[in-house]
Write an enzyme that holds these catalytic residues in place. Structure first.
Site, PDB file in Angstrom:
ATOM      1  N   HIS A 126      -2.481  38.055  38.556  1.00 26.10           N
ATOM      2  CA  HIS A 126      -1.467  37.512  39.649  1.00 26.10           C
ATOM      3  C   HIS A 126      -0.113  38.191  39.772  1.00 26.10           C
ATOM      4  O   HIS A 126       0.253  39.155  38.853  1.00 26.10           O
ATOM      5  CB  HIS A 126      -1.340  35.850  39.410  1.00 26.10           C
ATOM      6  N   CYS A 142      -3.009  35.748  30.833  1.00 27.45           N
ATOM      7  CA  CYS A 142      -3.063  36.238  32.262  1.00 27.45           C
ATOM      8  C   CYS A 142      -2.794  37.725  32.379  1.00 27.45           C
ATOM      9  O   CYS A 142      -2.224  38.303  31.486  1.00 27.45           O
ATOM     10  CB  CYS A 142      -2.508  35.472  33.378  1.00 27.45           C
TER      11      CYS A 142
END
Length: 336
Positions: A126, A142
């Site tokens: 992301h 992440c």
């Protein structure tokens, strides 16, 4: 509300990046056919996007901070989300009850404008609202990307695209993958640019006097090392390679300050540099975090040292840039 969110630490400081996709998002994108693949190297801290023709583009990423498990192996893109809503995981809310249940799209959203949810729970590729963290160990597990880079990858990605995360470097050449690798394994054919031709020698006129380049400043030891106890600061003092990097930044600052003729200007510049150093130590406390009592763990110590080495190397450039900006408003000895 946004002031509360910033105080809660959701503005990309590295403590709350793991993404819980939550219920179906209006920004989800339907699958499209294609032949691209993604590989992420933890050693390189880069994402490699391989196109159907075999060409590869690479992008820097931030990976999980020290002490945070990072998934390794094969997965795939499960969902694409534009303007995603960030929902802290149950563990994050347990660790920090002040976190909201959800953060809507906008400049304070830690996921940025695009998210690619992977097959591992609460793990995504992301964007970020903290671009300075890219290339470091800063996330909650992440893989963060710069806003422009995630937009490029998001446009090329398709639901079902295979994603492989590996520990080793992929930057040198095409990695050797097992012949019987599982479905969805990613083959990365990194294109290595040929070395540049040697620079042409510049002729020196006869009798010309050449001035040798100024040597780099000698490293200056931190006088606080005799008494410091904080784990990360203690590690910088005790590990020679880290102490050298830290000492080079300190030596650069000292030589700059010694060259300022005006006492008031020197004091002002010293204050600015001290403030920069304070912010740097606040930053590494978040990025290279060590849980109290785990300093003796070999793996934790190695991860923290790697994080600190990256941060200190980057600090050398930051100090040089800060000094260059200070010179514009400072009277230096020997200069008007």
């Amino acid at each position: 509300m946004w002031a509360l969110l910033a105080l809660a630490g959701i503005a990309g400081a590295g403590s709350v990046q793991a993404a819980d996709p939550g219920p179906a998002d209006p920004g989800a994108v339907d699958p499209k056919p294609g032949g691209r693949s993604i590989a992420i190297s933890l050693a390189d801290r880069r994402l490699y996007l391989t196109d159907p023709d075999g060409g590869t583009r690479s992008f820097p990423v931030a990976i999980g901070r020290p002490g945070v498990p990072i998934p390794v192996g094969d997965s795939k893109i499960q969902r694409k989300r534009r303007d995603p809503t960030w929902r802290p995981t149950a563990n994050q809310r347990r660790d920090n009850p002040a976190l909201p249940r959800a953060v809507p799209p906008g400049p304070n959203n830690p996921l940025g404008r695009f998210a690619l949810d992977l097959g591992w729970p609460a793990i995504a590729i992301h964007g970020t609202n903290d671009p300075d963290s890219i290339g470091t160990r800063a996330s909650g597990g992440c893989f963060r990307m710069l806003p422009a880079d995630i937009e490029t990858v998001f446009a090329a990605a398709e639901v079902g695209m295979p994603v492989r995360v590996v520990r080793e470097s992929l930057g040198g050449a095409k990695p050797e993958l097992p012949a019987s690798r599982p479905a969805g394994a990613v083959a990365v054919a990194a294109k290595v640019a040929p070395p540049p031709p040697p620079a042409a020698a510049v002729p020196v006129p006869a009798g010309a006097i050449t001035k040798p380049p100024e040597p780099p400043p000698a490293p200056v030891a931190d006088p606080r090392c005799a008494t410091v106890t904080a784990p990360l600061r203690r590690m910088i003092c005790d590990v020679p390679a880290l102490a050298f990097l830290d000492g080079r930044a300190r030596g650069t600052q000292d030589r700059f300050l010694a060259g300022i003729a005006d006492p008031a200007a020197r004091a002002g510049a010293a204050y600015e540099l001290i403030q920069d150093e304070r912010r740097f130590h606040e930053r590494i406390a978040a990025l290279c975090w060590i849980r109290s009592g785990t300093e003796g763990d070999t793996a934790v110590a190695a991860a923290a040292q790697s994080c600190l080495a990256t941060a200190l190397d980057r600090r050398l450039n930051d100090v040089a840039e800060r000094i260059a900006s200070l010179r514009g408003g400072t009277r230096i000895a020997g200069q008007p």
